[in-house]
Design an enzyme around this catalytic site. Sequence first.
Site, short mmCIF file in Angstrom:
data_model
loop_
_atom_site.label_atom_id
_atom_site.label_comp_id
_atom_site.label_asym_id
_atom_site.label_seq_id
_atom_site.Cartn_x
_atom_site.Cartn_y
_atom_site.Cartn_z
N ASP A 12 93.87 -5.54 -15.48
CA ASP A 12 93.69 -5.82 -14.05
C ASP A 12 94.97 -6.47 -13.54
O ASP A 12 95.41 -7.50 -14.06
CB ASP A 12 92.50 -6.76 -13.86
CG ASP A 12 92.09 -6.90 -12.41
OD1 ASP A 12 92.39 -5.98 -11.62
OD2 ASP A 12 91.49 -7.93 -12.06
N ASP A 127 94.36 -0.85 -8.84
CA ASP A 127 94.92 -1.99 -9.57
C ASP A 127 94.24 -2.27 -10.91
O ASP A 127 94.47 -3.34 -11.50
CB ASP A 127 94.87 -3.25 -8.71
CG ASP A 127 93.45 -3.64 -8.32
OD1 ASP A 127 92.51 -2.85 -8.56
OD2 ASP A 127 93.27 -4.74 -7.78
N GLU A 128 93.44 -1.35 -11.43
CA GLU A 128 92.79 -1.61 -12.72
C GLU A 128 92.56 -0.32 -13.49
O GLU A 128 92.34 0.74 -12.92
CB GLU A 128 91.47 -2.36 -12.53
CG GLU A 128 90.43 -1.59 -11.76
CD GLU A 128 89.09 -2.31 -11.70
OE1 GLU A 128 88.66 -2.85 -12.73
OE2 GLU A 128 88.47 -2.31 -10.62
#
Length: 403
Positions: A12, A127-128
């Site tokens: 993350d 974003d992950e």
Amino acid sequence: MPQPDRWIAHLDMDAFYASVELLRYPQLKGQAVVIGGRRADAPQQRADGSWHYARLRDYTGRGVVTTSTYAARDLGVFSAMGLMKAALRAPDAILLPADFDSYRKYSRLFKAAVAEVAPVIEDRGIDEIYIDLTDVPGVRDAVGHDPLGGVKAIAREIKNSVGRATGLTCSIGITPNKLLSKVASELDKPDGITVLTMEDLPGRIWPLAVRKINGIGPKAGDKLVKLGLETVGDIAAADPRWLIEQFGDSYGTWLHHASHGRDSRPVVTHSEPVSVSRETTFERDLHAVHDRALLGQIMDDLCERLANDLERKRYAGKTVGIKLRFEGFVTVTRDLTLKTAIRNAADIRAAVGQCLKRVTFDKRLRLMGVRISNLSHAGQEVAARASVNSPGTAAAPENLPLF
């Protein structure tokens, strides 16, 4: 120490949007910064080389927070919060506009950097990602007296690769499965590495609040607490038959397995999505009339994020739907199928407006979401602007508080 059959990582990026902005404005590092302003809120460099920044205290309007730095979060400013409310908590925080083109660029960069070290990746958003480390060379090697030294070394290599490619930090949780790794990646943020085995469950996972488990939402979380189950360990200690009585066979069984860290889901490197959606739960119940401006901005933001997801995944869709959850956990959905596939935010927002006309707003709202389905690849012809008129769509009743 015996190692698990699988090593699954959840990576993350740390305060991703805000961190990308700090690359552009490194002088703001360590300060309370909020992303979500208008283009007019962009920093201006003066003739003497100094910078002028917009401050939250000067903001007027119906905007919402897209994200914030950790310093701003320490002041109580979080994503989906109205900017006017955020200004009451952190009036001196710096306000910057969002730049989704830059965020998509850095998303591609960090994922490519991870793939150089560990190529089995499941994309979970801008974003992950999940990463299957099971067969990465060296992952099971001991380093000195640390039997988990190999997996920690791989994690450091991934973080270093991401840092070199982007200048950004990330947090990585590594456990035997996706469920635990998602939790673990949050335990030592920012810039953390957390490696857990099943032996660590009592000490690191069971003391956590029930909502820390991905899949336990506000409704289930509130019910668990009312039943006296405040921590993951409380759920683990509960009789599984009692959980099934309270939550039904499927979810009750899942709660029992999740609290004991059991999850057999594979890392899926590619799949054709049935739909793409975005939703958010409010910190307080919002009134459709009194909070109309805020609700409108939140829906605008959800449509913008959904459009960005579609662009990144190269999909368009014909069916647009909304999800509204009112106080009392009453959930309402409405769908609209168009003649032509769409994927830009303006078209999605227009279709959402048609769906909203078919809802009666007689209670306060606690959750709002937007979804697009009936997907096709964007390589197929997509109209630049699609009509959202649909035969049979109900007309808006007079004085309906649309947003």
